[in-house]
Design a protein around this motif. Sequence first.
Motif, mmCIF file in Angstrom:
data_model
loop_
_atom_site.group_PDB
_atom_site.id
_atom_site.type_symbol
_atom_site.label_atom_id
_atom_site.label_comp_id
_atom_site.label_asym_id
_atom_site.label_seq_id
_atom_site.Cartn_x
_atom_site.Cartn_y
_atom_site.Cartn_z
ATOM 1 N N MET A 10 0.837 -1.197 0.000
ATOM 2 C CA MET A 10 0.000 0.000 0.000
ATOM 3 C C MET A 10 0.881 1.260 0.000
ATOM 4 O O MET A 10 0.641 2.197 -0.755
ATOM 5 N N GLU A 11 1.900 1.278 0.844
ATOM 6 C CA GLU A 11 2.811 2.427 0.886
ATOM 7 C C GLU A 11 3.525 2.614 -0.444
ATOM 8 O O GLU A 11 3.703 3.739 -0.916
ATOM 9 N N ALA A 12 3.913 1.535 -1.061
ATOM 10 C CA ALA A 12 4.585 1.618 -2.365
ATOM 11 C C ALA A 12 3.633 2.184 -3.412
ATOM 12 O O ALA A 12 4.023 3.025 -4.232
ATOM 13 N N LYS A 13 2.392 1.750 -3.406
ATOM 14 C CA LYS A 13 1.397 2.246 -4.364
ATOM 15 C C LYS A 13 1.137 3.737 -4.139
ATOM 16 O O LYS A 13 1.076 4.514 -5.097
ATOM 17 N N LEU A 14 0.999 4.149 -2.872
ATOM 18 C CA LEU A 14 0.780 5.568 -2.574
ATOM 19 C C LEU A 14 1.968 6.409 -3.021
ATOM 20 O O LEU A 14 1.810 7.472 -3.619
ATOM 21 N N SER A 15 3.154 5.935 -2.729
ATOM 22 C CA SER A 15 4.367 6.650 -3.121
ATOM 23 C C SER A 15 4.456 6.761 -4.640
ATOM 24 O O SER A 15 4.765 7.819 -5.184
ATOM 25 N N ASP A 16 4.167 5.664 -5.335
ATOM 26 C CA ASP A 16 4.197 5.664 -6.791
ATOM 27 C C ASP A 16 3.182 6.652 -7.346
ATOM 28 O O ASP A 16 3.487 7.435 -8.247
ATOM 29 N N ALA A 147 5.944 25.092 -3.189
ATOM 30 C CA ALA A 147 5.022 24.788 -2.074
ATOM 31 C C ALA A 147 3.602 24.568 -2.600
ATOM 32 O O ALA A 147 2.894 23.674 -2.128
ATOM 33 N N ILE A 148 3.181 25.369 -3.569
ATOM 34 C CA ILE A 148 1.840 25.197 -4.146
ATOM 35 C C ILE A 148 1.762 23.865 -4.891
ATOM 36 O O ILE A 148 0.775 23.133 -4.774
ATOM 37 N N ARG A 149 2.816 23.540 -5.637
ATOM 38 C CA ARG A 149 2.837 22.264 -6.362
ATOM 39 C C ARG A 149 2.688 21.100 -5.375
ATOM 40 O O ARG A 149 1.884 20.191 -5.579
ATOM 41 N N GLN A 153 -0.369 18.448 -5.146
ATOM 42 C CA GLN A 153 -0.105 17.007 -5.245
ATOM 43 C C GLN A 153 -0.719 16.270 -4.060
ATOM 44 O O GLN A 153 -1.318 15.207 -4.224
ATOM 45 N N GLN A 154 -0.577 16.843 -2.866
ATOM 46 C CA GLN A 154 -1.174 16.236 -1.667
ATOM 47 C C GLN A 154 -2.689 16.155 -1.806
ATOM 48 O O GLN A 154 -3.296 15.147 -1.466
ATOM 49 N N TRP A 160 -7.554 10.891 -4.599
ATOM 50 C CA TRP A 160 -7.398 9.558 -5.159
ATOM 51 C C TRP A 160 -7.660 8.485 -4.091
ATOM 52 O O TRP A 160 -8.335 7.487 -4.351
ATOM 53 N N ILE A 161 -7.129 8.698 -2.894
ATOM 54 C CA ILE A 161 -7.349 7.742 -1.794
ATOM 55 C C ILE A 161 -8.840 7.629 -1.488
ATOM 56 O O ILE A 161 -9.370 6.533 -1.331
ATOM 57 N N GLU A 162 -9.520 8.766 -1.403
ATOM 58 C CA GLU A 162 -10.961 8.762 -1.114
ATOM 59 C C GLU A 162 -11.744 8.044 -2.206
ATOM 60 O O GLU A 162 -12.632 7.243 -1.920
ATOM 61 N N THR A 163 -11.429 8.335 -3.456
ATOM 62 C CA THR A 163 -12.113 7.686 -4.577
ATOM 63 C C THR A 163 -11.868 6.185 -4.541
ATOM 64 O O THR A 163 -12.801 5.389 -4.717
ATOM 65 N N THR A 164 -10.623 5.791 -4.301
ATOM 66 C CA THR A 164 -10.280 4.373 -4.228
ATOM 67 C C THR A 164 -10.998 3.703 -3.059
ATOM 68 O O THR A 164 -11.561 2.617 -3.205
ATOM 69 N N ARG A 165 -11.015 4.375 -1.917
ATOM 70 C CA ARG A 165 -11.676 3.815 -0.733
ATOM 71 C C ARG A 165 -13.159 3.599 -0.987
ATOM 72 O O ARG A 165 -13.716 2.552 -0.657
ATOM 73 N N LYS A 166 -13.799 4.570 -1.625
ATOM 74 C CA LYS A 166 -15.239 4.463 -1.892
ATOM 75 C C LYS A 166 -15.551 3.364 -2.902
ATOM 76 O O LYS A 166 -16.639 2.785 -2.869
ATOM 77 N N SER A 167 -14.620 3.081 -3.798
ATOM 78 C CA SER A 167 -14.876 2.074 -4.832
ATOM 79 C C SER A 167 -14.583 0.650 -4.354
ATOM 80 O O SER A 167 -14.913 -0.299 -5.059
#
Length: 185
Positions: A10-16, A147-149, A153-154, A160-167
Amino acid sequence: LEIARMNILMEAKLSDYAQHVKISDEQIDSEYKQNGKQYRLLRLKGINITANRPDLQVLANSLAQQWRSGQDIQKAVAKAREETGGAVNLLEAGWHDHRSNLPEHVRKAIFAAKPGDVTGPFTVDNQIWILRIEEERPQELAAVRDAIREQLQQKALIEWIETTRKSLKLKVEDPSYFPEPSRPQ
């Protein structure tokens, strides 16, 4: 062991995912234009009381009120300094931006204020601070572009995490993997 493996994956996927989120210059420009007030510098002047006792808290409230009402704060601080044996100091607190190393409650208060406003007193690490916004100026886009970039990104990663969690549709295939907790006798 399986849970540790899943966490590593999971950490590797998030980092990627985070590494591959592309934020365009147009997105950065838009964020800067929409939230420009967030990207400003404040020059602060402060009163620092180097101990936190009930009598000094009363003094801090009094000094803050005097400063807000436009009284000569240098005279008030000099008198308080003499009465407290040097525990009260007036100082230039320098320039600060929204990422300054200030406690969160202090940073929120000063960035909600405008030039001339007195904020506090704040208790910070056995000290009492009273801060006045002396001046503000916008930060140049070039100074905050990275800093804005990062912030965008965050935000994209969280979305993305929320969308993935909901699906996700979790299905327990082996209920014996989750034994019932033992009950105290």
